[in-house]
Design a protein around this motif. Structure first.
Motif, mmCIF file in Angstrom:
data_model
loop_
_atom_site.group_PDB
_atom_site.id
_atom_site.type_symbol
_atom_site.label_atom_id
_atom_site.label_comp_id
_atom_site.label_asym_id
_atom_site.label_seq_id
_atom_site.Cartn_x
_atom_site.Cartn_y
_atom_site.Cartn_z
ATOM 1 N N ASN A 77 37.480 31.311 3.000
ATOM 2 C CA ASN A 77 38.643 32.090 3.398
ATOM 3 C C ASN A 77 39.026 31.813 4.844
ATOM 4 O OD1 ASN A 77 38.770 33.493 0.882
ATOM 5 N ND2 ASN A 77 37.064 34.766 1.566
ATOM 6 N N ASN A 136 42.953 48.538 -6.013
ATOM 7 C CA ASN A 136 42.043 47.695 -5.234
ATOM 8 C C ASN A 136 42.727 47.217 -3.954
ATOM 9 O OD1 ASN A 136 40.161 47.942 -7.280
ATOM 10 N ND2 ASN A 136 40.733 46.014 -8.256
ATOM 11 N N ARG A 148 28.592 38.297 3.423
ATOM 12 C CA ARG A 148 29.444 37.451 2.591
ATOM 13 C C ARG A 148 29.898 36.239 3.383
ATOM 14 N NH1 ARG A 148 31.871 40.118 -1.906
ATOM 15 N NH2 ARG A 148 31.117 42.256 -2.114
ATOM 16 N N ASP A 151 41.923 44.435 -0.850
ATOM 17 C CA ASP A 151 41.099 43.368 -0.292
ATOM 18 C C ASP A 151 41.219 43.425 1.227
ATOM 19 O OD1 ASP A 151 40.382 42.512 -2.788
ATOM 20 O OD2 ASP A 151 41.895 40.944 -2.897
ATOM 21 N N LYS A 165 47.088 43.368 -4.297
ATOM 22 C CA LYS A 165 47.614 42.536 -5.368
ATOM 23 C C LYS A 165 47.761 43.394 -6.623
ATOM 24 C CE LYS A 165 45.842 38.115 -3.681
ATOM 25 N NZ LYS A 165 45.025 36.907 -3.986
ATOM 26 N N ARG A 215 35.748 38.593 3.393
ATOM 27 C CA ARG A 215 36.652 39.300 2.488
ATOM 28 C C ARG A 215 35.849 40.213 1.565
ATOM 29 N NH1 ARG A 215 41.941 37.747 1.104
ATOM 30 N NH2 ARG A 215 42.753 38.737 -0.790
ATOM 31 N N GLN A 216 36.306 41.447 1.421
ATOM 32 C CA GLN A 216 35.624 42.409 0.574
ATOM 33 C C GLN A 216 36.651 43.268 -0.151
ATOM 34 O OE1 GLN A 216 32.504 44.535 2.537
ATOM 35 N NE2 GLN A 216 32.178 45.987 0.885
ATOM 36 N N THR A 217 36.422 43.508 -1.427
ATOM 37 C CA THR A 217 37.328 44.305 -2.251
ATOM 38 C C THR A 217 36.792 45.726 -2.384
ATOM 39 O OG1 THR A 217 38.006 42.355 -3.515
ATOM 40 C CG2 THR A 217 38.445 44.504 -4.491
ATOM 41 N N GLN A 245 39.930 42.004 4.904
ATOM 42 C CA GLN A 245 39.309 40.801 5.446
ATOM 43 C C GLN A 245 39.307 40.859 6.969
ATOM 44 O OE1 GLN A 245 41.498 37.479 3.880
ATOM 45 N NE2 GLN A 245 43.203 37.704 5.296
ATOM 46 N N MET A 252 44.792 43.505 5.374
ATOM 47 C CA MET A 252 44.599 44.027 4.025
ATOM 48 C C MET A 252 45.542 43.305 3.073
ATOM 49 S SD MET A 252 44.385 48.104 4.702
ATOM 50 C CE MET A 252 46.159 48.143 4.619
ATOM 51 N N ASP A 253 45.158 43.289 1.815
ATOM 52 C CA ASP A 253 45.965 42.633 0.798
ATOM 53 C C ASP A 253 45.898 43.463 -0.484
ATOM 54 O OD1 ASP A 253 47.526 40.848 -0.566
ATOM 55 O OD2 ASP A 253 45.901 39.435 -0.992
#
Length: 398
Positions: free
Chosen positions: A219, A128, A214, A130, A103, A224-226, A132, A100-101
């Motif tokens: 990547n 949010n 996707r 992200d 930002k 990757r999905q937000t 992946q 997870m990310d």
């Protein structure tokens, strides 16, 4: 090039194992290749675990990870986890490299502390994430289950307070969503669970289907999905208990393939609370460091003779002064810290790829030995599998 080492107290005890007799017997009983090449059956690992491990080397270690008993035990953890109590841990037992990310956008209503692995956010404000993961053949539908959990009472249900619940009208379509403290803005979200649920699949949670169409070429082969989430109550509504947000990657059968988590505090002043808790965390670590240094000095004074004591104290103080001076000038890409759940995190930069691989292989062998000694501890298997995935990533580096 940086890598992270996360160890648990159980793994730290590996060096204390008495391996003299096992290694001695291993020299005459084990040759290269711990897996019998003429048979699909693995050798008996329960009687001579250390002898088996001596036969492992960097050449056959990856084969061991795919065909040995350790791999089979790791894959068994994928089943029947949805009915168990949640655990505050991260793993990738399914091999999806799930991560997870977060930002933080400028002028946002939330802040994330990497040191504490904790999110501070205001109620009703969206953040949010992200997520992946990599695609594994054969392709199967994947879902992301997200739910809140108390840090010190994982069996307790996280419920909304009556004050905020009463402000939301009841309709035929929003009954379960109204009861859930966590909301997801994805239109395909399903709200699951009940107030009496204790297991992962039974408690209040949101289930989001992931889009596997996707392209992941940009990547590094990862999809990757937000996703956007928000909370509709505060931690003060829950008796100010500490909470965490758990993310579970599941297949259509509900088997947990990977898991990640972050601490969460829903409050009115996220930046202020984050600053205070980070300062408190660093202060506590500094107190522990000084306490350990003081106890070491007292032990030296009790043991050493009087004539030597003065010289020893002088050298000790000089050493501590030099250590403190060096600690202030650590490289920016080096980090040693302790997570809020009691684990340890190490990040360093290695000048050579061979050094990185040697360190990872050493941790793999020690974790594999501990798994063979304690095959019923799932945390050790998760940790060993994470190390195997880490080695794969390191081998792909140029």
């Amino acid at each position: 090039m940086s890598w992270h080492k996360v160890s648990e107290d159980a793994v730290n005890g590996l060096h204390a194992a008495n391996a003299d007799s096992s290694v001695g017997s291993a020299a005459s009983t084990v040759e290269d290749g711990a897996i019998n090449e003429e048979s699909d059956e693995p050798t008996d690992l329960t009687t001579e675990p250390m002898a088996f491990l001596q036969g492992l080397n960097s050449g056959n270690l990856m084969q061991f990870s795919q065909q040995s008993v350790l791999r089979e035990m790791i894959l068994q953890d994928l089943q029947c986890q949805s009915n168990s109590l949640p655990k505050l841990e991260s793993h990738n037992v399914g091999g999806y490299n799930f991560s997870m990310d977060l930002k933080e956008p400028p002028k946002s209503h939330w802040v994330y502390s990497d040191l504490l692995n904790k999110l501070y956010i205001r109620m009703e404000k969206t953040f949010n994430v992200d997520v992946q993961f990599k695609s594994i053949m054969p392709i199967q539908p994947l879902n992301l289950r997200v739910f809140l959990c108390f840090n010190k009472d994982v069996s307790g249900a996280v419920l909304r307070c009556q004050n905020h619940l009463s402000t939301e009208p009841v309709t035929h379509h929003n009954f379960k969503m109204r009861e859930s403290l966590l909301r997801c803005e994805n239109p395909r979200t399903t709200y699951c669970g009940s107030a009496q649920g204790k297991g992962i699949s039974e408690r209040y949670s949101v289930l989001v289907p992931l889009n596997l169409s996707r392209s992941g070429s940009r990547n590094g082969g990862l999809i990757r999905q937000t996703l956007a989430f928000k909370f509709v109550c505060q931690n003060s509504c829950l008796g100010r208990k500490e909470t965490s947000l758990i993310f579970c990657l599941e297949n259509s059968s509900g088997d947990i393939l990977a898991q990640n988590f972050i601490g969460v505090k829903i409050c009115t002043c996220p930046k202020r609370d984050c600053t205070q808790e980070v300062r408190h965390f660093r202060g506590e670590n500094e107190k522990k460091r000084k306490s350990l240094a003081t106890s070491d000095n007292e032990d030296d004074n009790d043991v050493m003779p009087a004539k030597i004591r003065r010289r020893t104290v002088s050298c000790k103080q000089e050493t501590e002064s030099n250590d403190g001076h060096d600690a202030d000038y650590l490289p920016n890409d080096w980090e040693v810290s302790r997570t809020f759940d009691g684990q340890y995190r190490l990040a360093i930069t290695c000048p050579k790829k061979e050094w990185l691989l040697q360190n990872i292989e050493g941790m793999i062998k020690e974790s594999a030995a501990e798994v063979l000694r304690s095959p019923t501890k799932p945390n050790l298997r998760h940790y060993a599998n994470n190390l195997l995935n880490l080695k794969k990533r390191a081998l792909d580096l140029l």
